[in-house]
Write a protein that holds these residues in place. Structure first.
Motif, mmCIF file in Angstrom:
data_model
loop_
_atom_site.group_PDB
_atom_site.id
_atom_site.type_symbol
_atom_site.label_atom_id
_atom_site.label_comp_id
_atom_site.label_asym_id
_atom_site.label_seq_id
_atom_site.Cartn_x
_atom_site.Cartn_y
_atom_site.Cartn_z
ATOM 1 N N GLY A 1 42.164 49.036 37.106
ATOM 2 C CA GLY A 1 43.439 49.246 37.781
ATOM 3 C C GLY A 1 44.054 47.988 38.362
ATOM 4 O O GLY A 1 45.144 48.021 38.902
ATOM 5 N N SER B 1 40.727 59.973 31.663
ATOM 6 C CA SER B 1 41.148 59.683 33.034
ATOM 7 C C SER B 1 41.766 60.956 33.582
ATOM 8 O O SER B 1 42.902 61.284 33.262
ATOM 9 C CB SER B 1 42.173 58.545 33.035
ATOM 10 N N ASN C 1 40.221 50.876 43.696
ATOM 11 C CA ASN C 1 40.374 49.445 43.970
ATOM 12 C C ASN C 1 41.766 49.185 44.490
ATOM 13 O O ASN C 1 42.725 49.834 44.077
ATOM 14 C CB ASN C 1 40.137 48.636 42.694
ATOM 15 N N PHE D 1 48.354 54.763 40.632
ATOM 16 C CA PHE D 1 47.264 53.997 41.247
ATOM 17 C C PHE D 1 46.936 52.720 40.488
ATOM 18 O O PHE D 1 46.040 51.980 40.873
ATOM 19 C CB PHE D 1 46.004 54.884 41.304
ATOM 20 N N GLY E 1 46.681 49.236 28.824
ATOM 21 C CA GLY E 1 47.237 50.029 27.738
ATOM 22 C C GLY E 1 46.603 51.391 27.563
ATOM 23 O O GLY E 1 45.571 51.693 28.159
ATOM 24 N N GLU E 2 47.254 52.215 26.751
ATOM 25 C CA GLU E 2 46.765 53.558 26.452
ATOM 26 C C GLU E 2 46.348 53.574 24.972
ATOM 27 O O GLU E 2 47.199 53.579 24.080
ATOM 28 C CB GLU E 2 47.868 54.592 26.751
ATOM 29 N N SER F 1 38.868 55.273 26.434
ATOM 30 C CA SER F 1 39.341 56.034 27.597
ATOM 31 C C SER F 1 40.822 56.337 27.434
ATOM 32 O O SER F 1 41.621 55.451 27.169
ATOM 33 C CB SER F 1 39.097 55.207 28.865
HETATM 34 N N1 SAH Z 1 45.043 54.319 29.512
HETATM 35 C C1 SAH Z 1 43.631 54.552 29.440
HETATM 36 C C2 SAH Z 1 42.826 53.307 29.550
HETATM 37 C C3 SAH Z 1 43.058 52.516 30.822
HETATM 38 S S1 SAH Z 1 41.656 52.569 31.831
HETATM 39 C C4 SAH Z 1 43.235 55.577 30.458
HETATM 40 O O1 SAH Z 1 44.077 55.971 31.263
HETATM 41 O O2 SAH Z 1 42.111 56.026 30.444
HETATM 42 C C5 SAH Z 1 42.154 53.512 33.108
HETATM 43 C C6 SAH Z 1 41.052 53.619 34.135
HETATM 44 O O3 SAH Z 1 41.152 52.568 35.081
HETATM 45 C C7 SAH Z 1 41.217 54.869 34.933
HETATM 46 O O4 SAH Z 1 40.530 55.945 34.416
HETATM 47 C C8 SAH Z 1 40.622 54.531 36.225
HETATM 48 O O5 SAH Z 1 39.273 54.865 36.173
HETATM 49 C C9 SAH Z 1 40.749 53.064 36.313
HETATM 50 N N2 SAH Z 1 41.709 52.683 37.357
HETATM 51 C C10 SAH Z 1 43.040 52.564 37.272
HETATM 52 N N3 SAH Z 1 43.557 52.166 38.447
HETATM 53 C C11 SAH Z 1 42.513 52.019 39.287
HETATM 54 C C12 SAH Z 1 42.380 51.595 40.636
HETATM 55 N N4 SAH Z 1 43.422 51.218 41.378
HETATM 56 N N5 SAH Z 1 41.151 51.561 41.166
HETATM 57 C C13 SAH Z 1 40.070 51.909 40.426
HETATM 58 N N6 SAH Z 1 40.125 52.291 39.162
HETATM 59 C C14 SAH Z 1 41.329 52.347 38.597
#
Ligand code: SAH
Length: 345
Positions: free
Chosen positions: A334, A214, A290, A118, A159-160, A191
């Motif tokens: 995202g 997440s 999103n 996503f 990033g992670e 996160s």
């Molecule tokens: N790698 C870390 C930090 C990145 S933030 C992690 O995975 O937590 C990741 C967050 O971005 C996800 O938890 C989600 O809440 C958000 N995210 C990612 N893709 C998204 C999308 N298409 N729409 C809304 N939120 C999204």
């Protein structure tokens, strides 16, 4: 500012025979005042400033794009010395009760290796880790641009963070340090997509930083499809790691759950989430999806979101429905994909 994290500045100046207080002075210019130019560090002698500029050039990141959303959210694309770019998002609070709140979402890596279905960042793959200095610089950049103190930070950009653990923790310490940005640990959130080793390490840090996970699916087969690179760290193990984290820290982690129509929003999915949360001190953030160009995923129907929120509440699981910010500038969760940079190159 690639090679200039806190420990490195101390070490580099010590190698030059300079006392630690000189390193503190340089660090304070950078991390408290956001000055990345030795010539402005007026409490150092001119000779030392010149020597530092020669031996340890600072090379601050350059802003190559800035967009301001209708809701006040600002997104920056910053380019580091080696050409790598990241995005940083600043969000002034729009709620009256939190008028003084200014949050920054910063990146911990250039790109991301996790390839979550996503998320736009994952589509571009992983380039490299960021140094602590490069992370802190993003926050200082936003603070300078807006001209107000940043009150909250989240490592939720590209990033992670737990795959770049040491640098991320060092950045959090600089952000938290009263001599530098001075943001309280509880206002600093990391996160993770669920890297168990990182969660265990994080539980042992003395600061009261906040943890977000997440989650996005509590059924293993659904999660494996959405987040293929954490498939090797299954949900029962994640739950155990969280139990250890809570036992050790007494702190409440939050779960991020993006509700996607026909993917992770069925009755079965809800039941699995209730079971996952059972017995865990936690908070669930339900998020609207999103739009990511080229992705077939769609947000869940409003009635599904309402059902999930009320059902979680009935089970005494605190759940919040989050609003999305900055989606009109592709600055929302995202959506961070360095669009400008890609177009330029
Ligand atoms: N790698 C870390 C930090 C990145 S933030 C992690 O995975 O937590 C990741 C967050 O971005 C996800 O938890 C989600 O809440 C958000 N995210 C990612 N893709 C998204 C999308 N298409 N729409 C809304 N939120 C999204």
């Amino acid at each position: 500012m690639k090679q200039f994290s806190q420990s490195e500045v101390v070490r580099l100046l010590a190698e030059k025979g300079l006392p630690k207080f000189r390193a503190d002075q340089v660090l304070q210019w950078m991390y408290q005042k956001g000055v990345f130019d030795y010539s402005q560090m007026t409490n150092l002698s001119k000779a030392l400033r010149e020597e530092l500029a020669e031996s340890f050039p600072l090379a601050p990141a350059e802003e190559i794009d800035k967009r301001i959303s209708a809701d006040g959210t600002r997104k920056y694309v910053l380019r580091y010395e080696d050409g790598a770019c990241v995005e940083t998002v600043a969000m002034p609070s729009t709620e009256n009760s939190q008028k003084d709140r200014l949050s920054v979402c910063f990146s911990t890596q250039v790109g991301c290796a996790m390839a979550c279905a996503f998320c736009a960042t994952g589509q571009g793959g992983f380039t490299r880790n960021l140094s602590a200095g490069e992370m802190v610089e993003q926050i200082l950049h936003a603070q300078k641009d807006i001209g107000e103190r940043i009150t909250n930070v989240v490592a939720m950009g590209q990033g992670e963070p737990f795959l770049n653990y040491d640098n991320t923790i060092e950045a959090l310490r600089i952000i938290n340090n009263k001599k530098f940005l001075g943001i309280g640990a509880r206002h600093i959130t990391v996160s993770t997509c669920g890297i168990i080793k990182g969660i265990d390490q994080f539980a042992n840090e003395p600061e009261q930083f906040t943890l977000a996970i997440s989650l996005h699916a509590a059924r293993q087969e659904v999660r494996d499809k959405l987040m293929p690179h954490v498939a090797s760290q299954p949900l029962p193990q994640l739950k155990k790691a969280l139990e250890r984290y809570i036992a050790k820290t007494n702190r409440r982690p939050s779960f991020e759950y993006l509700l996607m129509q026909g993917v992770n929003d069925s009755k079965q999915d809800l039941e699995a989430l209730l079971a996952f949360c059972d017995g865990l001190l936690c908070h669930v953030n339900l998020l609207p999806l999103n739009e990511v160009p080229g992705s077939p995923l769609k947000p869940a129907a409003p009635q599904t979101v309402r059902l999930w929120t009320s059902t979680l509440g009935e089970h005494h699981i605190e759940a919040t429905l989050r609003k999305s910010r900055g989606s009109d500038i592709a600055g929302a969760c995202g959506q961070l994909k360095n669009t400008i940079w890609k177009n330029l190159s």
